[in-house]
Design a protein around this motif. Structure first.
Motif, short mmCIF file in Angstrom:
data_model
loop_
_atom_site.label_atom_id
_atom_site.label_comp_id
_atom_site.label_asym_id
_atom_site.label_seq_id
_atom_site.Cartn_x
_atom_site.Cartn_y
_atom_site.Cartn_z
N ASN A 140 -21.32 6.67 5.76
CA ASN A 140 -20.91 8.18 6.62
C ASN A 140 -20.66 8.55 4.93
O ASN A 140 -21.37 10.10 5.08
CB ASN A 140 -20.30 8.29 7.15
CG ASN A 140 -20.11 7.41 8.41
OD1 ASN A 140 -21.36 7.77 9.03
ND2 ASN A 140 -19.19 7.81 9.56
N ASP A 141 -20.56 8.27 3.84
CA ASP A 141 -19.40 8.61 2.63
C ASP A 141 -20.77 9.70 2.22
O ASP A 141 -21.59 10.27 1.07
CB ASP A 141 -19.33 8.42 1.97
CG ASP A 141 -17.75 8.16 2.31
OD1 ASP A 141 -16.96 8.70 3.13
OD2 ASP A 141 -16.49 7.43 1.66
N LEU A 142 -21.97 7.79 2.17
CA LEU A 142 -23.65 7.96 1.45
C LEU A 142 -24.10 9.63 1.94
O LEU A 142 -25.01 10.13 1.46
CB LEU A 142 -24.30 7.16 1.78
CG LEU A 142 -23.60 5.94 0.81
CD1 LEU A 142 -24.74 4.60 0.89
CD2 LEU A 142 -24.22 6.56 -0.71
N LEU A 143 -24.38 10.23 3.58
CA LEU A 143 -24.57 11.21 4.12
C LEU A 143 -23.91 12.22 3.75
O LEU A 143 -24.87 13.03 3.70
CB LEU A 143 -24.28 10.42 5.92
CG LEU A 143 -25.61 9.15 6.00
CD1 LEU A 143 -25.09 9.48 7.59
CD2 LEU A 143 -26.83 9.60 6.16
N ASP A 144 -22.95 12.27 3.78
CA ASP A 144 -22.14 13.11 3.04
C ASP A 144 -22.87 14.16 1.59
O ASP A 144 -22.96 15.12 2.03
CB ASP A 144 -20.58 13.52 3.03
CG ASP A 144 -20.13 12.99 4.88
OD1 ASP A 144 -21.01 12.93 5.87
OD2 ASP A 144 -18.91 12.13 5.12
N GLN A 145 -22.91 12.87 1.17
CA GLN A 145 -23.27 13.43 -0.04
C GLN A 145 -24.49 13.43 0.00
O GLN A 145 -24.92 14.00 -1.55
CB GLN A 145 -23.01 11.87 -1.38
CG GLN A 145 -21.19 11.69 -1.83
CD GLN A 145 -21.42 10.73 -1.89
OE1 GLN A 145 -21.80 9.41 -2.35
NE2 GLN A 145 -19.97 10.30 -1.99
N GLY A 146 -24.98 12.92 0.94
CA GLY A 146 -26.73 13.37 0.83
C GLY A 146 -27.39 12.50 0.25
O GLY A 146 -28.95 12.75 -0.57
N LYS A 147 -27.16 11.67 0.18
CA LYS A 147 -27.64 9.79 -0.93
C LYS A 147 -28.53 9.08 0.38
O LYS A 147 -28.08 8.44 0.16
CB LYS A 147 -26.96 8.97 -1.82
CG LYS A 147 -25.79 9.85 -3.02
CD LYS A 147 -25.31 9.46 -3.35
CE LYS A 147 -24.31 9.88 -4.44
NZ LYS A 147 -23.43 9.10 -5.57
#
Length: 77
Positions: A66-73
């Motif tokens: 979820n953190d990766l998705l939030d950062q746009g990665k």
């Protein structure tokens, strides 16, 4: 995240995002000033010996993704 922990009791006295804020809190709460023969003297009165430790927060795989998705990665996702 940093924590100020009692050396013997393992009690967490304070938590902070960086060590400088934690040190400022420690000095503000445990340092006492007194006037001795015209000179200012500082005295450190802590309830016990303390250590500063860096807290290692472990995230679950779901939180990490979820953190990766939030950062746009998206390519790493």
């Amino acid at each position: 995240m940093f924590k100020l922990i009692g050396n013997v009791s393992k009690k967490v006295y304070y938590e902070s995002e960086n060590a400088s804020d934690l040190n400022k809190w420690r000095l503000d709460n445990f340092t006492r000033g007194s006037q001795v023969e015209g000179h200012m003297v500082s005295k450190y009165d802590a309830p016990e010996a303390m250590v500063i430790v860096k807290a290692n927060t472990i995230k679950s795989k779901k939180e990490y993704l979820n953190d990766l998705l939030d950062q746009g990665k998206f390519e790493e996702y």
